[in-house]
Each structure stands twice: as structure tokens, then as C-alpha cells.
Enzyme design. Structure first.
Site, short mmCIF file in Angstrom:
data_model
loop_
_atom_site.label_atom_id
_atom_site.label_comp_id
_atom_site.label_asym_id
_atom_site.label_seq_id
_atom_site.Cartn_x
_atom_site.Cartn_y
_atom_site.Cartn_z
N GLY A 73 0.83 -1.19 0.00
CA GLY A 73 0.00 0.00 0.00
C GLY A 73 0.87 1.25 0.00
N GLN A 78 3.20 10.09 0.88
CA GLN A 78 4.49 9.41 1.04
C GLN A 78 5.45 9.70 -0.09
OE1 GLN A 78 2.46 5.40 1.94
NE2 GLN A 78 4.38 5.23 3.02
N CYS A 121 5.59 0.01 7.32
CA CYS A 121 5.31 1.15 6.44
C CYS A 121 6.53 1.41 5.58
CB CYS A 121 4.99 2.38 7.30
SG CYS A 121 4.64 3.87 6.36
N LEU A 122 6.31 1.68 4.29
CA LEU A 122 7.43 1.95 3.39
C LEU A 122 8.18 3.22 3.80
CD1 LEU A 122 5.89 1.00 -0.07
CD2 LEU A 122 7.45 -0.35 1.33
N HIS A 163 -4.57 2.17 7.45
CA HIS A 163 -3.18 2.63 7.56
C HIS A 163 -2.89 3.70 6.49
CE1 HIS A 163 1.33 1.74 7.89
NE2 HIS A 163 1.24 2.42 6.76
N GLU A 164 -3.31 3.43 5.25
CA GLU A 164 -3.03 4.38 4.17
C GLU A 164 -3.84 5.66 4.33
OE1 GLU A 164 -0.47 3.73 2.62
OE2 GLU A 164 -0.38 1.57 2.97
N HIS A 167 -2.24 8.22 6.48
CA HIS A 167 -1.21 9.03 5.79
C HIS A 167 -1.82 10.32 5.21
CE1 HIS A 167 2.43 6.61 5.87
NE2 HIS A 167 1.78 5.53 5.49
#
Ligand code: NI
Length: 201
Positions: A73, A78, A121-122, A163-164, A167
Site C-alpha cells: 500500500g 508518502q 510502512c514503506l 493505515h493508508e 497518511h
């Protein structure tokens, strides 16, 4: 979100989108993913008023960057773009499963039942910690053609969407971790500063 999550995955049977793109990682992905400590991650994203070719190009670039980082995701903030756009793909192994593109997503209701899952998380590579969230959600959004859609999600998909969506509000999963000792240790191990975490009151 980061890949190790996929170990907990249920099948992403709800992912449908007309964006077709190779899931193979590429050496120089089109977009740079910002990491914890970078202020861009704390900025709120704006709604997308018109879904057009530019929106779809951005979604494609985000997907390519996500696949190259082996994530499941990615949210536009991000990559430093403050628009309400998310891409998700829980099935990295199957080239033909289409990814999910969510524009202006809104959670319309969520379950009273909560689940604890390990998140990654990336933007915080290497850090995996438990977060408690509602088990299932209902949401409305626009797809990559601008069509209004509704969806019910549970399991890993519900987790990933929440989660996304955080952001988009400048919230990172480490802000939501209860186990402070685990958090401090994991951040230090991976070279992050705990000062960059915003504990929710
Ligand atoms: Ni993330």
C-alpha cells in the site's frame, strides 16, 4: 504498508481497477518515498476535485514505486504529493490481479470489534509493530475513472486501507503504537528518531 504484512493476508478478492501495470520491481522507480522525520509526511492531503489522466498517471507511478519497494500500500503524501489518493495491492505474487486505487476515501462506519496486527510502512523501513484498529470498515471513494464507489473491507484489506488513510491526515502507524518500549527499540534499531513520532493523546 510494507510487505511482511502479506504473511497475514487474506485474498484481496475486492481489488478491481482498470490500471494495468507490471508488478516487477524496477531499478529506478518514478517516485521517491519519504521516510519518518520528513515533514511532508505530516502534511494533510487535499481532495481531488477532478479525476483525470493526470490522476491515473500518478496512480501508475505510485504503483510502480510501491511494487519496486515490495509494498502492499502507498499513499500520495508518502511521495510528497498532498492529494487524497491511495494505491493498494495485497497480491504481489499474481501479475494479473489488478491493484486497488482509492481517491477521496471516506470511512462511513467501522466495526466495534478491534484487531491487533503487526504493521509496517514503506516510510519507516524495517519497523514492524502491533497496532489496534477496527476489524472491518465501510467506505466510500472514487475509483480511477472518477466513479463513486462503496466497499466493505475486513481482514488485511481493512487494515491496509486504514493505515493508508492515516497518511492522508499526516498520521503514521508509529503514532498509534501502545508498546512504547518496543517502539523505542525498533526505531533506534533502524536509525529513526522517536522525536518524530506523534503520540496521540
Ligand atoms: Ni505507511
Amino acid at each position: 504498508m510494507a510487505r511482511s504484512f502479506a504473511q497475514l493476508a487474506r485474498t484481496a478478492e475486492k481489488t478491481k481497477s482498470s490500471i494495468i501495470i507490471s508488478k516487477e520491481p524496477i531499478e529506478t522507480p518514478p517516485l521517491e518515498i519519504h521516510t519518518l522525520g520528513d515533514k511532508v509526511l505530516r502534511q494533510e492531503a487535499r481532495r481531488i476535485s477532478k479525476v483525470n489522466e493526470e490522476t491515473r498517471d500518478l496512480a501508475k507511478d505510485m504503483l510502480q514505486s510501491m511494487y519496486s519497494a515490495k509494498g502492499i500500500g502507498l499513499a500520495a503524501p508518502q511521495v510528497g504529493i498532498h492529494k487524497q489518493l491511495l494505491v493498494i495491492d495485497l497480491d504481489l505474487e499474481t501479475p494479473t490481479t489488478p491493484p486497488l486505487v482509492l481517491i477521496n476515501p471516506e470511512i462511513t462506519s467501522c466495526s466495534a470489534t478491534l484487531d491487533t496486527y503487526e504493521e509496517g510502512c514503506l516510510s519507516i523501513p524495517g519497523v514492524y509493530l502491533n497496532v489496534i484498529r477496527p476489524s472491518s470498515i465501510n467506505l466510500s471513494y472514487r475509483d480511477e475513472m472518477g466513479r463513486p464507489k462503496k466497499m466493505k473491507a475486513d481482514g488485511l484489506l481493512a487494515r491496509c486501507i486504514q493505515h493508508e488513510m492515516d497518511h492522508l491526515n499526516g498520521v503514521l502507524f508509529v503514532d498509534l503504537v501502545n508498546e512504547q518500549e518496543d517502539l523505542s527499540r525498533a526505531l533506534e534499531e533502524h536509525g529513526f528518531d522517536k522525536k518524530d513520532v506523534r503520540i496521540k493523546s
